[in-house]
Scaffold this active site. Structure first.
Site, mmCIF file in Angstrom:
data_model
loop_
_atom_site.group_PDB
_atom_site.id
_atom_site.type_symbol
_atom_site.label_atom_id
_atom_site.label_comp_id
_atom_site.label_asym_id
_atom_site.label_seq_id
_atom_site.Cartn_x
_atom_site.Cartn_y
_atom_site.Cartn_z
ATOM 1 C CG ASP A 63 1.209 2.566 1.656
ATOM 2 O OD1 ASP A 63 2.221 2.309 1.697
ATOM 3 O OD2 ASP A 63 0.489 2.387 2.870
ATOM 4 C CG ASP A 89 6.221 4.823 -0.261
ATOM 5 O OD1 ASP A 89 7.456 5.126 -0.096
ATOM 6 O OD2 ASP A 89 5.453 4.736 0.768
ATOM 7 C CG ASP A 93 5.343 6.350 10.333
ATOM 8 O OD1 ASP A 93 5.210 7.170 9.248
ATOM 9 O OD2 ASP A 93 5.989 6.362 10.869
#
Length: 452
Positions: free
Chosen positions: A111, A149, A299
């Site tokens: 991330d 990601d 999130d």
């Protein structure tokens, strides 16, 4: 640019209240996966439903979210513990004759230091972690969504770091596929409002998609399924042009039934759950519509990343259509299809209402070669305002490797499980459950329940 920021759901949770609806996917048409997706009884939403049955939101959350299979996230980087977690989860799914789905989330610098930062300290330790996962996958079909990601989000990495990550993903894919040739491994495909299909395809090739089964898109995002399917076809076409053929797509439909737009689901009440999970896609390019991100888990915007929030879950589910088919489940741990192996012992007879503080009964939920999943119901008599402890003696050759909804202590062959913070204070005639994974056979031990 819109993207995902997620942390895995807690592994140690509870089961859904009896009378819940269990919806599972049917036999596949198109795609390459055939069978029924496994619904893990140990989820954050299941724990909330059991603990809040009187909440006005509970029925909707139970029937439209907790009833559905979502992926189990492996996000806590613990080299020594991940193997037993995977073995327990995959073993329970195999015993039920169903397909487990894992989302592996531990890449170094994940991330890019955002809300879901963390992962392995370095790529060497990352490969050790992957190896411990791989050794516990069994030999049946298991779906693995590798590192959300990790390919679409590269802005924090320089060219040498990108090359190292691509090599790490390629090696991880090879390790997973070598350990279980029936594993279905999918790499990060971003989503349709992020990188171009050509750019994403090139990144997938560099990361070793040739050794994988394909790619997944929309993980923790909200783009419509039709847009994702079109995007997937474009990626497949670009992959074909780069000499990589036969790859298929998985689409995360957990929250794409309403508005799209900004990536953060915590702050948008126009999100809705999308298509219910299934491998029956009817599309030869698409192996499954999965709930990669469990609906109701934050999130990292308004709430801590990965935490279950009932208001988010209710917002997603309240106006969503009912599941297309349903069948009553006497217990969330009882799959709609029969387990491949019968429990080694029948559920213990219902205990009479305890005359003291509490009583407890044990049943084997599912069994497999060398192990089983147990569930203990704790039934209050006059109540447990100071908590409860259940103790019993394990049969010879049996040991417990994992417990949820309780804290385990052992002394020789005697095990004791004490309540955790949220399920200790039972009113008179109240009840709760805890579960565990064990080696050996369940037997029919006598359980004692006490309250200080």
């Amino acid at each position: 640019m819109a993207r995902s920021r997620v942390v895995a759901a807690a592994a140690a949770c509870a089961t859904v209240a009896a009378g819940s609806v269990l919806i599972v996917s049917g036999t596949a048409s198109a795609g390459t996966i055939s069978g029924t997706l496994y619904r893990d009884p140990s989820t954050a939403v299941a724990r909330w439903v059991e603990s809040n049955s009187g909440d006005s939101r509970a029925a909707v959350i139970r029937d439209k979210i907790a009833s559905q299979p979502a992926t189990r996230w492996l996000s806590n980087f613990n080299i020594s513990a991940v193997g037993s977690e995977v073995a327990g989860y995959v073993g329970a799914a195999n015993a039920a004759g169903q397909i487990p789905a894992l989302t592996v989330y531990g890449i170094t610098n994940r991330d890019c230091g955002g809300a879901s930062s963390g992962g392995a300290p370095d790529l060497g330790q990352y490969q050790t972690w992957i190896g411990n996962i791989a050794r516990n996958l069994g030999n049946r079909t298991v779906v693995i969504n590798l590192e959300p990601d990790s390919i679409a989000l590269l802005t924090c990495l320089n060219s040498s770091e990108i090359a190292a990550r691509s090599q790490a993903l390629r090696t991880a894919t090879q390790i997973l596929k070598a350990a279980n040739p029936n594993a279905k491994v999918y790499l990060d495909g971003g989503h349709s409002a992020w990188n171009s299909a050509g750019e994403q395809a090139s990144r997938l090739v560099a990361a070793g998609v040739a050794d994988a089964d394909g790619f997944y898109t929309n993980a923790s995002n909200f783009q419509p399924t039709s847009a994702e399917a079109a995007y997937g076809r474009s990626i497949i076409s670009s992959l074909n042009g780069q000499g990589v053929s036969g790859k298929r797509q998985v689409i995360d439909t957990s929250r794409n039934g309403g508005a799209s737009g900004d990536w953060c689901g915590d702050d948008n009440t126009d999100r809705r759950i999308g298509q219910y999970p299934t491998v029956n896609t009817g599309d030869a390019n698409i192996d499954g519509y999965l709930w990669i991100k469990p609906p109701g888990e934050a999130d990292g915007c308004r709430y801590a990343a990965g935490s279950f929030q009932p208001d988010l879950a209710y917002s997603l589910a309240s106006t969503a259509p009912n599941p297309p088919s349903s069948s009553p489940a006497s217990s969330p741990s009882s799959p709609s299809s029969s387990p491949s192996t019968s429990p080694s012992s029948s559920p213990s007879p219902s205990a009479p209402f305890p005359t003291g503080a509490c009583g407890a009964t044990l049943r084997a939920v599912s069994t497999w070669n060398g192990g089983y999943q147990g569930e203990v119901k704790v039934q209050a008599g006059n109540g447990t305002p100071s908590g409860w402890t259940v103790s019993w003696t394990l049969p010879a050759g049996s040991s417990i490797s994992q417990v949820w909804n309780g804290t385990l202590t052992t002394s020789g062959s005697t095990v004791s499980v004490r309540n955790v913070s949220w399920n200790g204070n039972l009113p008179a005639d109240g009840s709760t459950t805890f579960g565990f994974i064990a080696t050996g056979t369940a037997g029919t031990p006598a359980l004692t329940c006490t309250s200080p």
